[in-house]
Design an enzyme around this catalytic site. Structure first.
Site, mmCIF file in Angstrom:
data_model
loop_
_atom_site.group_PDB
_atom_site.id
_atom_site.type_symbol
_atom_site.label_atom_id
_atom_site.label_comp_id
_atom_site.label_asym_id
_atom_site.label_seq_id
_atom_site.Cartn_x
_atom_site.Cartn_y
_atom_site.Cartn_z
ATOM 1 N N SER A 121 0.670 -1.142 -0.121
ATOM 2 C CA SER A 121 0.161 0.199 -0.071
ATOM 3 C C SER A 121 1.023 1.295 0.045
ATOM 4 O O SER A 121 1.453 1.479 -1.167
ATOM 5 C CB SER A 121 -1.115 0.131 1.253
ATOM 6 O OG SER A 121 -2.014 0.984 1.150
ATOM 7 N N ASP A 132 -2.472 6.415 -3.414
ATOM 8 C CA ASP A 132 -1.241 5.671 -2.834
ATOM 9 C C ASP A 132 -0.684 4.506 -3.795
ATOM 10 O O ASP A 132 -1.240 4.363 -4.923
ATOM 11 C CB ASP A 132 -1.355 5.361 -1.342
ATOM 12 C CG ASP A 132 -2.490 4.048 -1.402
ATOM 13 O OD1 ASP A 132 -3.258 3.864 -2.289
ATOM 14 O OD2 ASP A 132 -2.633 3.397 -0.452
ATOM 15 N N ASP A 163 -1.213 1.311 -4.229
ATOM 16 C CA ASP A 163 -1.952 0.372 -4.699
ATOM 17 C C ASP A 163 -3.289 0.992 -5.033
ATOM 18 O O ASP A 163 -4.131 0.182 -5.475
ATOM 19 C CB ASP A 163 -2.021 -0.694 -3.538
ATOM 20 C CG ASP A 163 -2.898 -0.485 -2.398
ATOM 21 O OD1 ASP A 163 -2.860 0.796 -2.031
ATOM 22 O OD2 ASP A 163 -3.384 -1.426 -1.857
#
Length: 451
Positions: free
Chosen positions: A103, A242, A244
């Site tokens: 992430s 971000d 992902d």
């Protein structure tokens, strides 16, 4: 029961260190495969997506080996957002979806997120079952039942087309100039493509991943980069994703940053006015600002709070039949459109509000005055337990007494990094800084292990 592998959002850690090693990823894949192929029949399939980290190649290959060894057929999607994996798991009738990503973390971290056949993240029961298999010997498939693997080129296009359907058919983005910062991550292709195909003039940022620059001075964790581009190009809006692409932070035309709380406030009020907010309720976490809570109550709506993590938000939404929730950090969950936070689709919903209302971004993102809030992340050494230290407990108790009814303090351990998050809110900003400083200082000292 304490978990050895699974945290608040799948399995995460530093690449090439337990649990993010190639041999462990192979075992994880095999355990997940055995769990989802427990009927012993052939034909089960799993889709795997990833972000742009260099270690993603290693983990993708290891997971594939483990999964196919237990008879699962693997469809490799390549770099694609986390919400796209949730969507494609259900759309392609897969038994399991996997996203390889850490992430918003830096490139040296990585993680493995799992989705069930309904496109939602795995339940505690499923995670516990996979852990139990991992603790024993994983039974491989018979030679004639070994699974196969192949790359799927259509996954990205499927998601692009679906994302576009969430934008009203009678609206276009023509005439709007949009900066989109993809954090050199999973959305570096799809986000600019969707916005351009809907008619916008697109200024892409963070779209040159090299395996090591994901989230580096860009994306939702560093919105200043996009803010500079918005001002430089005279853009109407900046969208920061971000690594992902399950988070979003917005930048208005003046370069001001709007977090998830402001986005949720806008969506909740608009949806309520359209009788589209299920049960008149917004679900947020304990980290969301008191200003959001006051705003929601002022609209005659209900705010339900959960523990930190979009997973907890989604669980409460599903249990209560709610359709809007999220986190201050930018996870915006809209179950009418997606099974998890989706930064791109949230951005499209905001753009729809701009087009429909004719208002500028700055008129839509400042919905309430936040109560002054400070969040300090304190890193601690492996092997230490700062929250269990007497000096930290004493510091917390003393500062809670000081702030009393004037604000609140929230201390929690990160589920994905060796960090203690010290957050406080109070109208008295001087007192607020002192309270956070005292607690953070105590945590910092207690978190050091002897050399």
């Amino acid at each position: 029961m304490a978990r050895k592998y699974f945290g608040t959002d799948g399995i995460r850690g530093t690449a090439n260190q337990f649990p993010m090693t190639a041999d462990n990823a192979l075992r994880i894949g095999a355990a997940a495969g055995r769990h989802f192929r427990k009927d012993g029949l052939n034909g089960h399939r799993v889709v795997i997506g990833k972000d742009t980290r260099r270690s993603g190649y290693m983990l993708e290959n290891a997971l594939t080996a483990g999964l196919t060894s237990t008879g699962m057929n693997v469809l490799l999607l390549g770099p694609i957002p986390t919400p796209a994996v949730g969507f494609l798991t259900r759309s392609m009738r897969a038994d399991l979806g996997i996203m390889i990503s850490a992430s918003h973390n830096p490139h040296h971290d990585n993680g493995i997120k799992f989705f069930g056949p309904d496109g939602f993240k795995l339940s505690d029961t499923d995670e516990a079952a996979i852990e139990a298999i991992l603790e024993g010997d994983v039974t491989p498939a018979q030679p004639g039942n070994i699974g196969r693997a192949k790359r799927i080129e259509s996954g990205r296009g499927r998601y692009v087309e679906y994302a576009k359907t969430t934008f009203p058919r009678d609206q276009r983005l023509s005439g709007l100039k949009i900066v989109v910062d993809c954090a050199n991550g999973a959305a570096y292709h799809v986000a600019p493509e969707v916005l351009w195909e809907l008619g916008a003039e697109v200024i892409p940022v963070g779209v040159t991943p090299d395996g090591f620059n994901i989230n580096a001075d860009c994306g939702s964790t560093a919105p200043q980069t996009a803010a500079r581009e918005v001002l430089k190009h005279g853009a109407d809006l900046g969208i920061c994703l971000d690594g992902d692409a399950d988070r979003i932070i917005l930048i208005d035309e003046k370069g001001q940053v709007a977090d998830g709380d402001q986005i949720m406030a806008l969506f909740a009020s608009r949806w309520a006015a359209q009788n589209a907010l299920a049960h008149g309720t917004l679900v947020a976490t304990v980290m969301s600002n008191l200003g959001l809570e006051n705003f929601i109550k002022g609209k005659g709506l209900t705010l339900e709070r959960t523990a930190v993590g979009d997973r907890h938000v989604v669980e409460r939404m599903r249990a209560g039949g709610f359709n809007l929730g999220g986190e201050q950090s930018g996870h915006i969950v809209m179950t009418d459109f997606a099974t998890t936070g989706d930064g791109l689709i949230a951005g499209l919903q905001f753009l729809s509000a701009m087009v429909e209302s004719g208002q500028r971004a700055s008129e839509l993102v400042q919905n309430f005055a936040p109560v002054p809030q400070i969040l300090e992340n304190v890193r601690f050494d492996a092997g230490s337990d700062p929250l269990g230290a007497e000096r930290v407990q004493s510091a917390i108790a003393a500062q809670e007494k000081r702030i009393a009814d004037r604000g609140r303090i929230l201390i929690r351990k990160s589920g994905t990094e060796p960090l203690i998050r010290v957050m406080a809110e109070c109208e008295d900003e001087t007192l607020l800084r002192e309270v956070v400083g005292e607690i953070a200082g105590a945590v910092r000292e207690a978190g050091k292990t002897a050399a």
